[in-house]
Scaffold this active site. Structure first.
Site, PDB file in Angstrom:
ATOM      1  N   GLU A 255       0.368  -1.473   0.053  1.00 35.57           N
ATOM      2  CA  GLU A 255       0.244  -0.059   0.171  1.00 35.57           C
ATOM      3  C   GLU A 255       1.122   1.672   0.407  1.00 35.57           C
ATOM      4  O   GLU A 255       0.583   2.092  -0.633  1.00 35.57           O
ATOM      5  CB  GLU A 255      -0.632  -0.250   0.852  1.00 35.57           C
ATOM      6  CG  GLU A 255      -1.987  -1.365   1.009  1.00 35.57           C
ATOM      7  CD  GLU A 255      -2.594  -1.116   0.207  1.00 35.57           C
ATOM      8  OE1 GLU A 255      -3.247  -0.087  -0.810  1.00 35.57           O
ATOM      9  OE2 GLU A 255      -2.749  -2.113  -0.584  1.00 35.57           O
ATOM     10  N   TRP A 286     -20.679  10.344 -20.675  1.00 34.44           N
ATOM     11  CA  TRP A 286     -21.147  10.257 -19.196  1.00 34.44           C
ATOM     12  C   TRP A 286     -22.951  10.966 -18.850  1.00 34.44           C
ATOM     13  O   TRP A 286     -22.930  10.870 -19.879  1.00 34.44           O
ATOM     14  CB  TRP A 286     -20.167  11.051 -18.190  1.00 34.44           C
ATOM     15  CG  TRP A 286     -18.833  11.126 -18.132  1.00 34.44           C
ATOM     16  CD1 TRP A 286     -17.620  11.535 -18.661  1.00 34.44           C
ATOM     17  CD2 TRP A 286     -17.968   9.419 -17.179  1.00 34.44           C
ATOM     18  NE1 TRP A 286     -16.748  10.343 -18.531  1.00 34.44           N
ATOM     19  CE2 TRP A 286     -16.915   9.822 -17.779  1.00 34.44           C
ATOM     20  CE3 TRP A 286     -18.663   8.266 -17.306  1.00 34.44           C
ATOM     21  CZ2 TRP A 286     -15.727   8.423 -17.877  1.00 34.44           C
ATOM     22  CZ3 TRP A 286     -17.597   7.488 -16.670  1.00 34.44           C
ATOM     23  CH2 TRP A 286     -15.767   7.779 -16.971  1.00 34.44           C
ATOM     24  N   TRP A 362      -9.095   6.785  -7.931  1.00 32.83           N
ATOM     25  CA  TRP A 362     -11.243   7.032  -9.061  1.00 32.83           C
ATOM     26  C   TRP A 362     -10.647   6.962 -10.228  1.00 32.83           C
ATOM     27  O   TRP A 362     -11.285   6.148 -10.665  1.00 32.83           O
ATOM     28  CB  TRP A 362     -11.050   8.856  -8.605  1.00 32.83           C
ATOM     29  CG  TRP A 362     -11.995   8.640  -7.908  1.00 32.83           C
ATOM     30  CD1 TRP A 362     -11.473   8.660  -6.976  1.00 32.83           C
ATOM     31  CD2 TRP A 362     -13.297   8.886  -7.814  1.00 32.83           C
ATOM     32  NE1 TRP A 362     -12.748   9.712  -5.805  1.00 32.83           N
ATOM     33  CE2 TRP A 362     -13.674   9.422  -6.370  1.00 32.83           C
ATOM     34  CE3 TRP A 362     -14.106   8.194  -8.666  1.00 32.83           C
ATOM     35  CZ2 TRP A 362     -15.088   8.947  -6.251  1.00 32.83           C
ATOM     36  CZ3 TRP A 362     -15.843   8.064  -7.947  1.00 32.83           C
ATOM     37  CH2 TRP A 362     -15.894   8.497  -7.198  1.00 32.83           C
TER      38      TRP A 362
END
Length: 430
Positions: A255, A286, A362
């Site tokens: 991580e 979108w 994201w």
């Protein structure tokens, strides 16, 4: 002559690379911090991150006072302030630790030129990451864009040298001696001070790190270190944490490597902070559905794991890592809303917001980033709940009306959403 050390994302004395370099230079050192008005002007007056920084700056001033010195604190535009401060102290060098985000790089380039014009040097150090910029590259000299080979090379390169602490405290006798000035209040910089937030402790939870690979995906328990806020603002050393991870748990170390990876990506590919890393993904059409976005933001989608995550975020400024992936996938894949909307919402709400990791995460969820999940991978929120919160402990904590008539029906059908996103992505990418 007194040289300057400029604290930024390194609010500590202990194991601070740039401060160590400054103190060892032989000149007296004046530490400073600037509440950057350019950054603060974008935030709400009750932003809890500013409260956290203010509290940590107060602690840092107290720490410097133990050495007979003081942290001078300013508020304004660093591009204007740094040359003025350097001139006041007749400094020949301003030391700091490097930042790799586009805004910081542009700011520092401007400051470098301004200082050079007045015969002063801006001296940077690596402190925020274990490996930076060009330290981990492919054999052809190009940056990695896939995590697994990057992490393999990262681990091959790792040695005690890169994780050793800088003995900063041993050289604090070179700090300039001065009286302690009162710290400006939050109101002085345009923020509220009457809020109370239970920020996570800075202690490294050894037991949690040792079992991290077993507990990290269960949102109802404290199975993660909760140190991301401290890493974000440098109140803890990345080297100190990486040393523990390197001996205690490789999953946790991975991580930290992801964090280095995203910092390297944003340095080499600054467009990825605002646009898709894989540029063809910017052709995706979108949806424009404000009701769906509002329902997602408020945690009222009818998908309990998604709603619990969003409500945890709204209430605390944190969200469990596994749930972050679920809510990000839901926004981009189920609701077919632009990943930038979610990235901006997280940027506003997350206490541990860090541009490189946030944009990278994201885009991973949306399929448009480097080494991202393939576009045809669509998380099923129900399956995720059954796997990671099967007794609804996490959901019941944050969505108390779950299971009653007050809880909303799903705002979109999973089967419909999956078929729609696959068709939309395929249309854009072929």
């Amino acid at each position: 002559m007194t040289n300057i050390f400029w604290h930024r994302r390194d609010i500590r004395i202990h194991d601070n690379a740039g401060l160590y370099k400054a103190l060892k230079s032989g000149e007296k050192i004046q530490p400073i911090f600037i509440f950057d008005s350019t950054i603060l002007s974008r935030l709400s007056v009750s932003d809890q991150r500013v409260l956290f920084i203010h509290q940590e700056i107060k602690k840092l001033k107290e720490k410097y006072a133990e050495y007979g010195s003081d942290l001078k604190v300013y508020h304004g535009d660093p591009i204007e302030l740094i040359p003025l401060i350097a001139d006041i102290f007749n400094a020949k060098a301003v030391y700091t630790n490097r930042d790799y985000e586009p805004y910081a790089l542009n700011r520092d380039k401007t400051i470098y030129e301004l200082l050079k014009a007045q015969n002063c040097e801006l001296v940077g150090s690596k402190d925020h990451v274990v490996f930076e910029k060009n330290e981990v590259l492919k054999a052809d000299g190009l940056p990695y864009t896939v995590f697994t080979p990057y992490s393999r090379k990262w681990k091959e390169k790792l040695s005690h040298f890169f994780l050793k602490s800088y003995p900063t405290e041993s050289y604090c006798g070179n700090l300039i001696h001065s009286d302690v000035e009162p710290l400006m209040s939050l109101e002085n910089i345009g923020f509220n001070s009457h809020q109370f937030v239970d920020f996570p402790a800075i202690e490294i939870p050894l037991s949690t790190i040792e079992t991290y690979n077993e507990t990290r995906d269960i949102p109802s328990i404290l199975g993660t270190s909760r140190l991301s806020l401290h890493l974000r603002f440098g109140t803890i050393s990345i080297r100190e944490l990486a040393r523990v991870a390197n001996t205690k748990n490789e999953t946790y170390l991975n991580e930290l490597i992801w964090r280095d990876f995203y910092q390297m990506i944003i340095f080499h590919f600054p467009h990825s902070s605002t646009d898709s890393f894989k540029k063809q993904y910017d052709r995706i059409q979108w949806e424009q559905n404000e009701k769906h976005f509002t329902a997602w933001c408020e945690g009222k989608t009818g998908y309990p794991l998604v709603d619990a995550g969003m409500r945890e975020l709204n209430a605390t400024g944190f969200m469990h890592n596994r749930v972050r992936m679920v809510v990000a996938s839901f926004l981009t894949k189920h609701l077919l809303l632009d990943w930038r909307l979610g990235e901006a919402h997280f940027a506003e709400k997350l206490l541990d917001f860090e541009l490189a990791s946030n944009a990278g995460g994201w885009q991973w969820a949306a399929g448009c980033g480097c080494d991202a999940a393939p576009y045809f991978r669509v998380f099923n929120p129900t399956s995720q709940q059954e796997k990671f919160d099967k007794d609804f402990s996490y959901i019941k904590k944050w969505v108390p009306e779950f299971g009653t008539s007050d809880y909303p029906d799903p705002i979109i059908d999973h089967k419909f959403a999956r078929e729609r996103v696959l068709a939309r992505y395929k249309e854009a990418l072929t």
